[in-house]
Design an enzyme around this catalytic site. Structure first.
Site, PDB file in Angstrom:
ATOM      1  N   ASP A 134      17.467  36.635  20.796  1.00  0.00           N
ATOM      2  CA  ASP A 134      17.099  38.053  20.849  1.00  0.00           C
ATOM      3  C   ASP A 134      18.051  38.948  20.039  1.00  0.00           C
ATOM      4  O   ASP A 134      19.265  38.917  20.255  1.00  0.00           O
ATOM      5  CB  ASP A 134      17.116  38.549  22.300  1.00  0.00           C
ATOM      6  CG  ASP A 134      16.351  37.645  23.259  1.00  0.00           C
ATOM      7  OD1 ASP A 134      16.172  36.458  22.952  1.00  0.00           O
ATOM      8  OD2 ASP A 134      15.956  38.126  24.328  1.00  0.00           O
ATOM      9  N   HIS A 187      10.281  43.353  27.100  1.00  0.00           N
ATOM     10  CA  HIS A 187      10.601  44.685  26.562  1.00  0.00           C
ATOM     11  C   HIS A 187       9.669  45.127  25.429  1.00  0.00           C
ATOM     12  O   HIS A 187       9.811  46.237  24.919  1.00  0.00           O
ATOM     13  CB  HIS A 187      12.047  44.728  26.072  1.00  0.00           C
ATOM     14  CG  HIS A 187      13.044  44.774  27.191  1.00  0.00           C
ATOM     15  ND1 HIS A 187      13.114  45.836  28.068  1.00  0.00           N
ATOM     16  CD2 HIS A 187      13.985  43.892  27.590  1.00  0.00           C
ATOM     17  CE1 HIS A 187      14.071  45.605  28.953  1.00  0.00           C
ATOM     18  NE2 HIS A 187      14.618  44.425  28.689  1.00  0.00           N
ATOM     19  N   HIS A 227      10.014  32.994  26.860  1.00  0.00           N
ATOM     20  CA  HIS A 227      10.901  34.094  27.246  1.00  0.00           C
ATOM     21  C   HIS A 227      10.991  34.121  28.776  1.00  0.00           C
ATOM     22  O   HIS A 227      10.049  34.547  29.450  1.00  0.00           O
ATOM     23  CB  HIS A 227      10.307  35.394  26.703  1.00  0.00           C
ATOM     24  CG  HIS A 227      11.263  36.532  26.711  1.00  0.00           C
ATOM     25  ND1 HIS A 227      12.274  36.657  25.798  1.00  0.00           N
ATOM     26  CD2 HIS A 227      11.374  37.615  27.531  1.00  0.00           C
ATOM     27  CE1 HIS A 227      12.954  37.762  26.030  1.00  0.00           C
ATOM     28  NE2 HIS A 227      12.428  38.352  27.091  1.00  0.00           N
ATOM     29  N   HIS A 270      15.716  35.331  26.261  1.00  0.00           N
ATOM     30  CA  HIS A 270      15.778  36.356  27.319  1.00  0.00           C
ATOM     31  C   HIS A 270      17.154  36.512  27.955  1.00  0.00           C
ATOM     32  O   HIS A 270      17.561  37.624  28.267  1.00  0.00           O
ATOM     33  CB  HIS A 270      14.741  36.131  28.423  1.00  0.00           C
ATOM     34  CG  HIS A 270      14.730  37.204  29.480  1.00  0.00           C
ATOM     35  ND1 HIS A 270      14.498  38.529  29.188  1.00  0.00           N
ATOM     36  CD2 HIS A 270      14.937  37.152  30.829  1.00  0.00           C
ATOM     37  CE1 HIS A 270      14.543  39.237  30.331  1.00  0.00           C
ATOM     38  NE2 HIS A 270      14.818  38.430  31.315  1.00  0.00           N
TER      39      HIS A 270
HETATM   40 FE   LIG Z   1      13.519  39.897  27.855  1.00  0.00          FE
END
Ligand SMILES: [Fe+2]
Length: 272
Positions: free
Chosen positions: A11, A71, A164, A189
């Site tokens: 991420d 998100h 995720h 994640h």
């Molecule tokens: Fe996340």
């Protein structure tokens, strides 16, 4: 044997994560002779979601596909980008298993098809449910998407999955479920890279979490003081991204993996 080489990265967290990817993607791609680069961008816009501008920066820096997670819904103005034809994905198991049909209220595509020297490579993005929003079953959603992909390919399709999820148990279970079908299951994640990368018995490469692209002088890429205050007081103070103080504070985590183009089986997986 034709070999496909892929970089899959964790991420992107805020500006530091964008900077780490922008400055290091090129050299990394060269070092690993990578055919494809895939990165999760769900925390790129100040730690929460993506904007059109952050997505464009990630793609311009060398990503062939950008995955996401919970998100991705953060910024309503970003939603149309999921239907724009740009190489970005949201977790497929939001909405319903019948999703991705005309009229479905949620934007997005079920997978992205990339091309590695003439070999089609499919990228999937699914999300876990343990300690997360109880969305549709990722296992059954994978079954359905994989069946659809099999129908449009001759032979064993090369399928790369960003899973995720929060729970390590769910991530390992998902990878075993996909073993022999997916070529790679990479967890995202948690932003903390795990050291359990391996090839499962039926040929799927796996790592529980890729880690992140962001500032290491914080807590999961976020400002340490705010995280501490949140945890000590249980008040949900708004988090901000950690600001790197030195070049050494910039992290770019992920894996490099090699696959047999014909069988789709993983040949190697190495942590970056
Ligand atoms: Fe996340």
């Amino acid at each position: 044997m034709a070999v496909i080489r892929v970089l899959m990265l964790g991420d992107i967290v805020g500006d530091a994560g964008l900077e780490a990817f922008e400055t290091r993607c090129g050299p990394l791609k060269e070092k690993w002779a990578a055919d494809l680069v895939i990165i999760n961008g769900e925390n790129a816009a100040g730690g929460f979601g993506m904007t059109g501008e952050t997505l464009d920066r990630i793609l311009a820096a060398g990503a062939d596909a950008v995955t996401s997670g919970n998100h991705v819904w953060e910024k309503r103005e970003f939603w149309p980008a999921l239907d724009s034809g740009k190489m970005v994905l949201r977790p497929a198991n939001y909405g319903s298993l019948e999703g991705f049909l005309p009229g479905d209220p949620l934007p997005g595509r079920p997978w992205l098809e990339l091309n590695a020297g003439g070999v089609p490579v499919f990228v999937l993005n699914l999300q876990g449910r343990e300690m997360m929003t109880p969305i549709d079953c990722p296992f059954r959603c994978f079954d359905r998407l994989y069946r659809d992909i099999e129908r449009i390919t001759a032979g064993h399709p090369l399928v790369l999955v960003d899973f995720h999820a929060e729970s390590t148990e769910e991530k390992e279970a998902f990878a075993y479920y996909c073993d022999g079908r997916a070529s790679l299951v990479a967890g995202t994640h948690t932003h903390v890279q795990t050291a359990d990368e391996r090839i499962l018995p039926k040929g799927t490469a796996y790592i529980t979490d890729l880690g992140m692209s962001g500032a290491q002088n914080g807590i999961i890429g976020m400002d340490a003081e705010i995280c501490l205050a949140r945890l000590r007081s249980q008040v949900a103070y708004r988090m901000t991204c950690a600001v790197p103080q030195t070049d050494g504070d910039l992290a770019l985590h992920g894996i490099a993996a090699e696959f047999d183009a014909e069988t789709g089986n993983a040949l190697s997986i190495t942590r970056i």
